[in-house]
Design a protein around this motif. Structure first.
Motif, PDB file in Angstrom:
ATOM      1  N   PHE A  41      84.336 -26.105  86.714  1.00 27.83           N
ATOM      2  CA  PHE A  41      83.886 -26.759  85.176  1.00 27.83           C
ATOM      3  C   PHE A  41      83.316 -28.283  85.648  1.00 27.83           C
ATOM      4  CE2 PHE A  41      84.570 -27.727  80.551  1.00 27.83           C
ATOM      5  CZ  PHE A  41      83.430 -27.706  80.079  1.00 27.83           C
ATOM      6  N   GLY A  42      82.283 -28.581  85.506  1.00 26.10           N
ATOM      7  CA  GLY A  42      81.722 -30.182  85.641  1.00 26.10           C
ATOM      8  C   GLY A  42      80.346 -30.389  85.173  1.00 26.10           C
ATOM      9  N   PHE A  43      80.101 -31.764  84.973  1.00 29.76           N
ATOM     10  CA  PHE A  43      78.837 -32.050  84.451  1.00 29.76           C
ATOM     11  C   PHE A  43      78.734 -33.579  84.779  1.00 29.76           C
ATOM     12  CE2 PHE A  43      81.795 -32.121  80.694  1.00 29.76           C
ATOM     13  CZ  PHE A  43      81.708 -33.658  80.724  1.00 29.76           C
ATOM     14  N   SER A  44      77.467 -33.896  84.919  1.00 26.75           N
ATOM     15  CA  SER A  44      77.588 -35.581  84.991  1.00 26.75           C
ATOM     16  C   SER A  44      77.784 -36.554  83.986  1.00 26.75           C
ATOM     17  CB  SER A  44      75.950 -36.022  85.438  1.00 26.75           C
ATOM     18  OG  SER A  44      75.743 -37.090  85.889  1.00 26.75           O
ATOM     19  N   ILE A  45      78.768 -37.332  84.021  1.00 24.57           N
ATOM     20  CA  ILE A  45      79.115 -38.033  82.898  1.00 24.57           C
ATOM     21  C   ILE A  45      78.367 -39.350  82.947  1.00 24.57           C
ATOM     22  CG2 ILE A  45      81.097 -39.312  84.283  1.00 24.57           C
ATOM     23  CD1 ILE A  45      82.942 -38.936  81.788  1.00 24.57           C
ATOM     24  N   ASP A  55      78.425 -32.865  89.163  1.00 26.05           N
ATOM     25  CA  ASP A  55      77.755 -31.745  89.742  1.00 26.05           C
ATOM     26  C   ASP A  55      78.001 -30.605  88.465  1.00 26.05           C
ATOM     27  OD1 ASP A  55      76.651 -32.601  92.253  1.00 26.05           O
ATOM     28  OD2 ASP A  55      78.758 -32.126  93.046  1.00 26.05           O
ATOM     29  N   GLY A  56      76.958 -29.925  88.069  1.00 24.13           N
ATOM     30  CA  GLY A  56      77.206 -29.180  86.924  1.00 24.13           C
ATOM     31  C   GLY A  56      77.700 -27.664  87.374  1.00 24.13           C
ATOM     32  N   MET A  57      78.698 -27.263  86.645  1.00 23.24           N
ATOM     33  CA  MET A  57      79.188 -26.049  87.053  1.00 23.24           C
ATOM     34  C   MET A  57      80.077 -25.457  85.831  1.00 23.24           C
ATOM     35  SD  MET A  57      82.032 -27.002  89.487  1.00 23.24           S
ATOM     36  CE  MET A  57      81.415 -28.410  90.463  1.00 23.24           C
ATOM     37  N   ASN A  58      80.190 -24.188  85.597  1.00 19.05           N
ATOM     38  CA  ASN A  58      80.895 -23.580  84.361  1.00 19.05           C
ATOM     39  C   ASN A  58      81.062 -22.278  84.481  1.00 19.05           C
ATOM     40  OD1 ASN A  58      81.629 -23.099  81.728  1.00 19.05           O
ATOM     41  ND2 ASN A  58      80.305 -24.528  80.726  1.00 19.05           N
ATOM     42  N   GLY A  62      94.058 -41.297  82.894  1.00 18.59           N
ATOM     43  CA  GLY A  62      95.181 -40.700  83.705  1.00 18.59           C
ATOM     44  C   GLY A  62      94.674 -40.053  84.913  1.00 18.59           C
ATOM     45  N   GLY A  63      93.245 -40.100  84.792  1.00 16.71           N
ATOM     46  CA  GLY A  63      92.613 -39.285  86.126  1.00 16.71           C
ATOM     47  C   GLY A  63      91.251 -39.021  85.721  1.00 16.71           C
ATOM     48  N   GLY A  64      90.427 -38.316  86.433  1.00 15.24           N
ATOM     49  CA  GLY A  64      88.936 -38.115  86.359  1.00 15.24           C
ATOM     50  C   GLY A  64      88.860 -36.519  85.827  1.00 15.24           C
ATOM     51  N   PRO A  65      87.747 -36.039  86.268  1.00 15.19           N
ATOM     52  CA  PRO A  65      87.274 -34.623  85.859  1.00 15.19           C
ATOM     53  C   PRO A  65      88.444 -33.742  85.884  1.00 15.19           C
ATOM     54  CG  PRO A  65      86.319 -35.193  88.068  1.00 15.19           C
ATOM     55  CD  PRO A  65      86.848 -36.353  87.478  1.00 15.19           C
ATOM     56  N   LEU A  66      89.563 -33.792  86.815  1.00 19.50           N
ATOM     57  CA  LEU A  66      90.624 -32.855  86.773  1.00 19.50           C
ATOM     58  C   LEU A  66      91.351 -32.768  85.503  1.00 19.50           C
ATOM     59  CD1 LEU A  66      92.321 -30.936  88.417  1.00 19.50           C
ATOM     60  CD2 LEU A  66      93.716 -32.736  89.294  1.00 19.50           C
ATOM     61  N   MET A  67      91.524 -34.117  84.866  1.00 19.86           N
ATOM     62  CA  MET A  67      92.602 -34.160  83.737  1.00 19.86           C
ATOM     63  C   MET A  67      91.528 -33.562  82.482  1.00 19.86           C
ATOM     64  SD  MET A  67      95.296 -35.727  84.531  1.00 19.86           S
ATOM     65  CE  MET A  67      95.936 -36.465  83.327  1.00 19.86           C
ATOM     66  N   ASP A  68      90.254 -33.973  82.584  1.00 23.75           N
ATOM     67  CA  ASP A  68      89.568 -33.474  81.390  1.00 23.75           C
ATOM     68  C   ASP A  68      88.798 -32.099  81.489  1.00 23.75           C
ATOM     69  OD1 ASP A  68      87.764 -33.792  79.252  1.00 23.75           O
ATOM     70  OD2 ASP A  68      86.091 -34.447  80.289  1.00 23.75           O
ATOM     71  N   LEU A  69      88.352 -31.713  82.793  1.00 27.49           N
ATOM     72  CA  LEU A  69      87.540 -30.391  82.784  1.00 27.49           C
ATOM     73  C   LEU A  69      88.512 -29.439  83.865  1.00 27.49           C
ATOM     74  CD1 LEU A  69      84.244 -31.989  83.534  1.00 27.49           C
ATOM     75  CD2 LEU A  69      85.072 -31.329  81.349  1.00 27.49           C
ATOM     76  N   GLY A  70      89.044 -29.713  84.553  1.00 26.55           N
ATOM     77  CA  GLY A  70      89.835 -28.889  85.815  1.00 26.55           C
ATOM     78  C   GLY A  70      90.867 -28.420  84.937  1.00 26.55           C
ATOM     79  N   ILE A  71      91.353 -28.901  84.050  1.00 31.02           N
ATOM     80  CA  ILE A  71      92.384 -28.396  83.260  1.00 31.02           C
ATOM     81  C   ILE A  71      92.124 -27.210  82.837  1.00 31.02           C
ATOM     82  CG2 ILE A  71      92.052 -29.565  81.091  1.00 31.02           C
ATOM     83  CD1 ILE A  71      95.158 -29.824  80.619  1.00 31.02           C
ATOM     84  N   TYR A  72      90.852 -26.825  82.293  1.00 31.41           N
ATOM     85  CA  TYR A  72      90.424 -25.456  81.766  1.00 31.41           C
ATOM     86  C   TYR A  72      90.691 -24.280  82.809  1.00 31.41           C
ATOM     87  CZ  TYR A  72      88.513 -27.656  77.643  1.00 31.41           C
ATOM     88  OH  TYR A  72      88.222 -28.419  76.494  1.00 31.41           O
ATOM     89  N   CYS A  73      90.136 -24.914  84.165  1.00 34.06           N
ATOM     90  CA  CYS A  73      90.283 -23.741  85.219  1.00 34.06           C
ATOM     91  C   CYS A  73      91.672 -23.386  85.403  1.00 34.06           C
ATOM     92  CB  CYS A  73      89.643 -24.443  86.448  1.00 34.06           C
ATOM     93  SG  CYS A  73      87.978 -24.914  86.292  1.00 34.06           S
ATOM     94  N   VAL A  74      92.603 -24.565  85.475  1.00 34.28           N
ATOM     95  CA  VAL A  74      93.871 -24.357  85.763  1.00 34.28           C
ATOM     96  C   VAL A  74      94.667 -23.450  84.618  1.00 34.28           C
ATOM     97  CG1 VAL A  74      96.339 -25.356  85.703  1.00 34.28           C
ATOM     98  CG2 VAL A  74      94.487 -26.454  86.949  1.00 34.28           C
ATOM     99  N   GLN A  75      94.345 -23.633  83.398  1.00 33.09           N
ATOM    100  CA  GLN A  75      94.521 -22.936  82.477  1.00 33.09           C
ATOM    101  C   GLN A  75      94.033 -21.265  82.488  1.00 33.09           C
ATOM    102  OE1 GLN A  75      95.408 -22.833  78.313  1.00 33.09           O
ATOM    103  NE2 GLN A  75      97.146 -23.628  79.446  1.00 33.09           N
ATOM    104  N   GLY A  80      89.957 -23.445  92.348  1.00 31.47           N
ATOM    105  CA  GLY A  80      89.219 -24.292  91.351  1.00 31.47           C
ATOM    106  C   GLY A  80      88.489 -25.300  91.969  1.00 31.47           C
ATOM    107  N   SER A  81      87.653 -25.617  90.969  1.00 35.19           N
ATOM    108  CA  SER A  81      86.667 -27.159  91.552  1.00 35.19           C
ATOM    109  C   SER A  81      86.191 -27.690  89.994  1.00 35.19           C
ATOM    110  CB  SER A  81      85.564 -26.800  92.338  1.00 35.19           C
ATOM    111  OG  SER A  81      84.638 -25.764  91.386  1.00 35.19           O
ATOM    112  N   THR A  82      86.094 -29.071  90.044  1.00 34.89           N
ATOM    113  CA  THR A  82      85.695 -29.564  88.960  1.00 34.89           C
ATOM    114  C   THR A  82      84.984 -31.091  89.524  1.00 34.89           C
ATOM    115  OG1 THR A  82      86.302 -30.747  86.761  1.00 34.89           O
ATOM    116  CG2 THR A  82      87.892 -31.035  88.706  1.00 34.89           C
TER     117      THR A  82
END
Length: 374
Positions: free
Chosen positions: A203-207, A286-289, A220-233, A280-282
């Motif tokens: 999960f990723g996009f250009s912020i 880079d765009g990914m979903n 608290g961090g970057g894309p891992l906190m915001d987007l990567g958490i969806y992959c972890v879940q 996982g990747s975030t």
């Protein structure tokens, strides 16, 4: 944000800049005439629970508030904001009474308001703990946006506060109520196409620059906190298992100014029970979903996997096709029912704490280059 009480001018300024306008539609994308809004509001029933949104950024404005016009068991009763100019438009659109409007300074007086049953905290990550705890101390049931907090210690304090106050506590994990994600979870649970062997998700996009999510103190961090958490879940609920160990690597920063404080991208590998591998990747560039998985007898996948709508899915058994739903409305209605029926939510604080623990382990693995046993 380390302070636990009060609200500094600096924090108020950050609150006024909430959201990711490039990725989340604003309220103006959901136009309602005054007559339509009034008609919706008139449908309130006495058995509906009142929800107060704390923080009126893009997600509250563009997703949660409109969803509360579609809910059957709860409705938007109040707001908490540090921006006075937002009050009138919200009142006009949602018919919110003066007595149900709060600032961050007088927030604790919400304890005396019988119109408010549930408080939904939609603030920058580092502020979640403070306002969840204050909400619990006010005797209100609480939903907190993900990630639950920026430290495991704050997660513990939040859970303890809600337990002590005897209030329900839930994390805003909307995809636990999405039909596509539920269907794939059921497919794996019932062993419909054989045992799960491996998974991958991204999960990723250009912020945009200069948003609070690029401030490590707030996020608290970057894309891992915001987007990567969806992959972890997804790895956890699709497999029904929790990771045993993790390795990770931070990506190269191509924009040192924008990503001065947080990672631009990060990838990781979970070792799961039964030999399952989850990659996982975030990224904030880079765009990914997507979600892909292989099983003993086939595969399944989701594209636009983590979006609010427009998800597409298929498995070896065929294409997944469900009518559009509002994930946030389903999520909030489910929590309202849990409160009414005094039953546990499927997305409790303990789950949020588990995920923060996993995020911290990914960061540690990336920083040290070591395999971290969980």
């Amino acid at each position: 944000m380390k302070e636990k009480t009060g609200l500094t001018k600096n924090r108020r300024e950050f609150l006024q800049q909430l959201g990711m306008a490039a990725t989340i539609p604003l309220l103006s994308s959901f136009p309602l005439s005054a007559m339509q809004a009034e008609k919706k509001i008139s449908k309130r029933k006495e058995n509906k629970l009142g929800v107060a949104l704390v923080g009126l950024g893009s997600y509250a404005e563009g997703q949660l508030a409109p969803a509360l016009l579609q809910t059957e068991h709860c409705y938007l009763a109040g707001i908490v904001t540090g921006t006075p100019s937002k009050i009138k438009p919200w009142q006009e659109r949602y018919g919110i009474e003066d007595k149900n409007i709060y600032s961050y300074e007088n927030f604790d007086s919400i304890a005396n308001n019988k119109d408010i049953d549930i408080i939904y905290v939609v603030l920058p990550n580092s502020m979640h703990a403070e306002f969840v705890i204050r909400a619990a101390q006010a005797g209100k049931h609480v939903i907190c946006e993900k990630p639950m907090a920026t430290t495991v210690e704050d997660c513990d304090r939040m859970i303890q506060a809600c337990t002590k106050a005897k209030v329900q506590f839930s994390i805003g994990y909307r995809l636990h109520f999405d039909p596509y994600h539920l269907a794939l979870t059921k497919l794996v649970k019932e062993n419909s196409i054989g045992k799960l062997k491996s998974m991958s998700a991204g999960f990723g996009f250009s912020i945009a620059p200069n948003v609070w999510r690029l401030d490590k103190t707030l996020a608290g961090g970057g894309p891992l906190m915001d987007l990567g958490i969806y992959c972890v879940q997804a790895f956890c609920y699709l497999s029904g298992k929790e990771p045993l160990a993790v390795t990770a690597k931070e990506g190269v920063k191509t924009d040192l100014k924008r990503f001065k404080e947080v990672e631009q991208s990060i990838s990781w590998t979970f070792e799961m029970p039964d030999g399952i591998i989850a990659e996982g990747s975030t990224s904030y560039e880079d765009g990914m979903n997507f979600i892909n998985a292989k099983t003993e007898k086939g595969l399944f996948e989701l594209k636009s996997a983590f979006s609010y709508n427009g998800i597409h899915g298929k498995s070896s058994l065929g294409t997944l096709d469900f009518k559009p739903t509002n994930q946030q409305a389903l999520q909030m209605d489910d929590f309202a029912l849990c409160v009414k029926q005094n039953k546990l939510t499927r997305v409790p604080g303990e789950m949020g704490k588990r995920d923060v623990k996993l995020l911290m382990a990914i960061y540690e693995a990336a920083k040290t280059g070591k395999r971290i046993v969980l």
